[in-house]
Design a protein around this motif. Structure first.
Motif, PDB file in Angstrom:
ATOM      1  N   GLU A  58     -94.981 -53.976-145.493  1.00  0.00           N
ATOM      2  CA  GLU A  58     -94.931 -55.371-145.945  1.00  0.00           C
ATOM      3  C   GLU A  58     -96.279 -55.743-146.528  1.00  0.00           C
ATOM      4  N   ASN A 117     -93.100 -61.316-149.749  1.00  0.00           N
ATOM      5  CA  ASN A 117     -92.503 -62.565-149.302  1.00  0.00           C
ATOM      6  C   ASN A 117     -92.300 -63.502-150.482  1.00  0.00           C
ATOM      7  N   GLU A 149     -88.436 -60.483-149.481  1.00  0.00           N
ATOM      8  CA  GLU A 149     -88.131 -61.130-148.205  1.00  0.00           C
ATOM      9  C   GLU A 149     -87.878 -62.613-148.430  1.00  0.00           C
ATOM     10  N   ASP A 178     -85.915 -62.623-143.578  1.00  0.00           N
ATOM     11  CA  ASP A 178     -87.116 -62.694-142.737  1.00  0.00           C
ATOM     12  C   ASP A 178     -86.939 -63.737-141.628  1.00  0.00           C
ATOM     13  N   LYS A 199     -84.774 -59.090-140.449  1.00  0.00           N
ATOM     14  CA  LYS A 199     -86.011 -59.007-139.667  1.00  0.00           C
ATOM     15  C   LYS A 199     -85.938 -59.960-138.483  1.00  0.00           C
ATOM     16  N   GLU A 235     -90.066 -57.536-135.824  1.00  0.00           N
ATOM     17  CA  GLU A 235     -91.439 -57.942-136.154  1.00  0.00           C
ATOM     18  C   GLU A 235     -92.221 -58.219-134.876  1.00  0.00           C
TER      19      GLU A 235
HETATM   20 CA    CA Z   1     -92.306 -61.546-144.097  1.00  0.00          CA
END
Ligand code: CA
Ligand code: C2E
Ligand code: CA
Ligand code: CA
Length: 278
Positions: A58, A117, A149, A178, A199, A235
């Motif tokens: 990421e 992101n 994301e 996300d 996620k 995460e």
């Molecule tokens: Ca993220």
């Protein structure tokens, strides 16, 4: 009491003023930050539980300014979002992530997707798909190695979101949902949206060892995702307990300080080289 009131009021005014001037100060610095090369991307590895190999990374933005020092994305992304500066900044992020990924491929590392992101304002830009298509073409990256994301709250308008996501998906990129479990989500969206990865938010992972409810939530999210043929990424994986629990429950991919904090590109390369050796 009157004087107290006045001084409280004065204090309140001052703090508002400094907040406003602070933001204006920050805004004008933020405006110049791209041209001045003040942004960089840090990369955090994602590890596949089944193989123990690098599954992806990421990209997380960092802003280093002479006057302000290191400013965390939590501080400047909201301001960038408010002022619209997120659009050019977000474009820079995608470009840089593609460039870096190509550089790693050229250096002989195994290919893996780098995820970026998207902010809500970016997501609803009418030319988003065109912009990303152009960036991918210019970079020469195989689109399957770029992942976008988005969060549940961005996808509140599910009709529009599902059209945007399908357009993006047609480019050949991957999509991740996300912070799953924190927003106002509709489970039917999971079925409707073309999502590759879900996620699991770090707030659930954090309390795995202590909280029975969070354990159940995490296990349930993983099962739900798998029933929909969506892979799960946890995460905020910080401890061996987290790793063991998540592996036992078939979570596909782990990301967190247990493996590495987000690193500058060069440090990330060193990290990858060490990881291969172990
Ligand atoms: Ca993220
Ligand atoms: P996020 O997308 O949920 O990113 C994960 C955040 O958790 C990152 O914070 C990361 O450093 C942190 N983290 C990773 N592993 C662990 C762990 O094991 N424990 C804990 N406690 N934290 C961990 P960061 O880099 O400060 O980013 C914060 C947020 O800022 C991101 O949350 C994302 O929403 C936003 N952001 C970062 N980069 C970008 C960007 O390029 N564009 C946009 N629009 N937003 C970004
Ligand atoms: Ca997240
Ligand atoms: Ca978050």
């Amino acid at each position: 009491a009157k004087r107290m009131g006045k001084s409280n009021y004065q204090f309140y005014r001052d703090s508002i003023n400094s907040k406003i001037t602070g933001n204006i100060g920050m805004e004008s610095l933020l405006r110049k930050a791209i041209d001045r090369n003040e942004f960089s991307l840090f990369y955090q590895p994602q590890i596949e539980t089944k193989t123990n190999r690098i599954y992806g990374a990421e990209a997380l933005i960092r802003w280093h300014n002479e006057k302000l020092g290191m400013v965390s994305p939590g501080e400047f992304i909201p301001l960038a979002e408010e002022t619209g500066l997120i659009v050019p900044i977000g474009e820079w992020v995608i470009k840089e992530a593609c460039r870096q990924n190509i550089a790693w491929q050229n250096a002989g590392f195994n290919c893996f997707p780098v995820s970026v992101n998207l902010s809500i304002r970016q997501f609803y830009q009418t030319d988003l798909t065109e912009t990303i298509k152009r960036i991918i073409q210019d970079s020469g990256l195989d689109p399957q190695f770029l992942e976008l994301e988005i969060t549940e709250s961005m996808a509140m308008d599910s009709e529009t979101s599902s059209v945007i996501l399908k357009d993006l998906k047609n480019l050949g990129v991957k999509i991740a949902m996300d912070d799953f479990g924190t927003g106002y989500s509709s489970l039917s969206n999971l079925k409707k949206f073309p999502i590759d990865h879900l996620k699991i938010d770090q707030s659930f992972v954090k309390d795995i060892s202590a909280d029975v409810d969070d354990r159940d939530i995490v296990a349930t999210i993983i099962m739900l995702a798998h029933n929909l043929h969506i892979k799960t990424i946890a995460e905020g994986v910080e401890t061996i307990d987290h790793v063991e629990f998540l592996t036992k429950h078939d979570c596909n991919v782990l990301q967190g300080y247990y493996f590495s904090k987000p690193l500058p590109a060069q440090d990330f390369e060193n990290w990858m080289n060490n990881w291969k050796k172990q």
